[in-house]
Design an enzyme around this catalytic site. Sequence first.
Site, mmCIF file in Angstrom:
data_model
loop_
_atom_site.group_PDB
_atom_site.id
_atom_site.type_symbol
_atom_site.label_atom_id
_atom_site.label_comp_id
_atom_site.label_asym_id
_atom_site.label_seq_id
_atom_site.Cartn_x
_atom_site.Cartn_y
_atom_site.Cartn_z
ATOM 1 N N LYS A 178 57.125 48.448 -48.594
ATOM 2 C CA LYS A 178 56.233 49.350 -49.316
ATOM 3 C C LYS A 178 55.900 50.532 -48.436
ATOM 4 O O LYS A 178 55.845 50.398 -47.209
ATOM 5 C CB LYS A 178 54.941 48.630 -49.697
ATOM 6 C CG LYS A 178 54.203 49.276 -50.835
ATOM 7 C CD LYS A 178 54.792 48.813 -52.150
ATOM 8 C CE LYS A 178 54.020 49.266 -53.346
ATOM 9 N NZ LYS A 178 54.358 48.421 -54.508
HETATM 10 N N1 GLU Z 1 56.147 50.019 -57.236
HETATM 11 C C1 GLU Z 1 56.723 49.057 -58.130
HETATM 12 C C2 GLU Z 1 56.234 47.659 -57.793
HETATM 13 O O1 GLU Z 1 55.184 47.472 -57.222
HETATM 14 C C3 GLU Z 1 58.238 49.179 -58.235
HETATM 15 C C4 GLU Z 1 58.999 48.962 -56.968
HETATM 16 C C5 GLU Z 1 60.484 49.271 -57.072
HETATM 17 O O2 GLU Z 1 60.974 49.567 -58.148
HETATM 18 O O3 GLU Z 1 61.131 49.186 -56.038
HETATM 19 O O4 GLU Z 1 56.845 46.675 -58.151
#
Ligand code: GLU
Length: 434
Positions: free
Chosen positions: A123
């Site tokens: 993240k």
């Molecule tokens: N931000 C989204 C999540 O928390 C999508 C992450 C992604 O598609 O890599 O799952």
Amino acid sequence: MSRKKEEAVVVEPKMAEPTNHSDPYTSMLSRFYAAAERLNLSPDEIEILSKPAEIHIAYLPVAMDDGRVRVFESYRIIHSRALGPGKGGIRYAPEVNMREVMALAAWMTWKCAVVNIPYGGAKGGITCEPKRMSLGELERLTRAYTRAMAQVFGPDKDIPAPDMGTSAREMAWIVDEYSRLNQGNYIPAVVTGKPLELGGSRGRVEATGRGVTMVILQALQRMGKRVEGLTAAVQGFGNVGSITARYLSQNGIRVVAISDKSGGFYNENGILIHQAIQYRDSHGGSLEGFKGGERITNAELLTLPVDILVPAALEDQITPANAPQIKAWLIAEGANGPTTAEADPILNDKGIMVIPDILANAGGVIVSYYEWVQNRRGHYYSESEVQERADNTIKQAFDDVFTRAAAQKISLREAAYLIAVERVVRALRMHGKY
Ligand code: GLU
């Protein structure tokens, strides 16, 4: 924390001490430890998975429109690469901090594992207020972040995507900057959630909300409940909340309450979701002033007498302080970490079924995976092909989790963690000891 000038600094995880007892990383750990105990993980395995693999911090100097330079704190945290390259969104918000990004990265590991897609977890986050920045400032910030993290990102290393405060627009700047840094070779698979024109996937924007709706319908089916007459309250009206609300009402569930940062709206006859979306889009992204329901607070929304509750905003919304007052009997976590670990037993004791975040909101990363596959094949699917694949993937994951929960007489969250941790640990063992 020392403010280094270098663009990417690796910091000892030790520095990231808990700030309070219900911080998201503590909540993540307590669920992980419970699964680790049931699965008899070795102390070494617990040690490895309870810490992020890498923490990258960069301070980004950005030229602001007023001629001054502002330095923004930014992170990219890889929790695990046991099952594949790091995967996860980038959050732009004033509250972004290291412990939060650590938790969000670990949740991505468990999320990708529970839905069986070949990724680890990661993240990113930048502490900023995107709504108060100009387009030019946001573009310079995003490009500075991409340059700082150029050695971290890569289609086989770490693949960012949108999260709170970011969208296809930022992903377009990232793929452009990253490709420039690679002698102009266009590398679309380095990031997902891109605009269609730049190699994005059909169905990506709706994917998370569609997945939340899918698991709700699956849960109702398993409980033998009919959709007719059911009501729902949705907290948060960003990409996840608004699209979930839209799909729920399209599927015959009356959405009686919605909310965003400006507060909530209640209408027992059902909120007209299309109107609310239109209102938000023509009022700078905010529901402030919307006339489709009577005003309530975000706190009131969570304890309304509804059948289904979808927290799709921030972490730590359902806590021991309000869990006893919750009246919904089904909760689907559209947000990451909306329930603190201390609130879990309260909800369980009340017999509330909670579809946990790592399963409920996985629709987004599932379609991100199909986007990455399409980029690498150079072949693009129709919207219905993407939806069919994604629906099947999340339904299969729901079945796995539901079956395990029933067999072991545990909650869906405990079952989801067992499945996820088991898959990650199996891969970890195969990698061997270095
Ligand atoms: N931000 C989204 C999540 O928390 C999508 C992450 C992604 O598609 O890599 O799952």
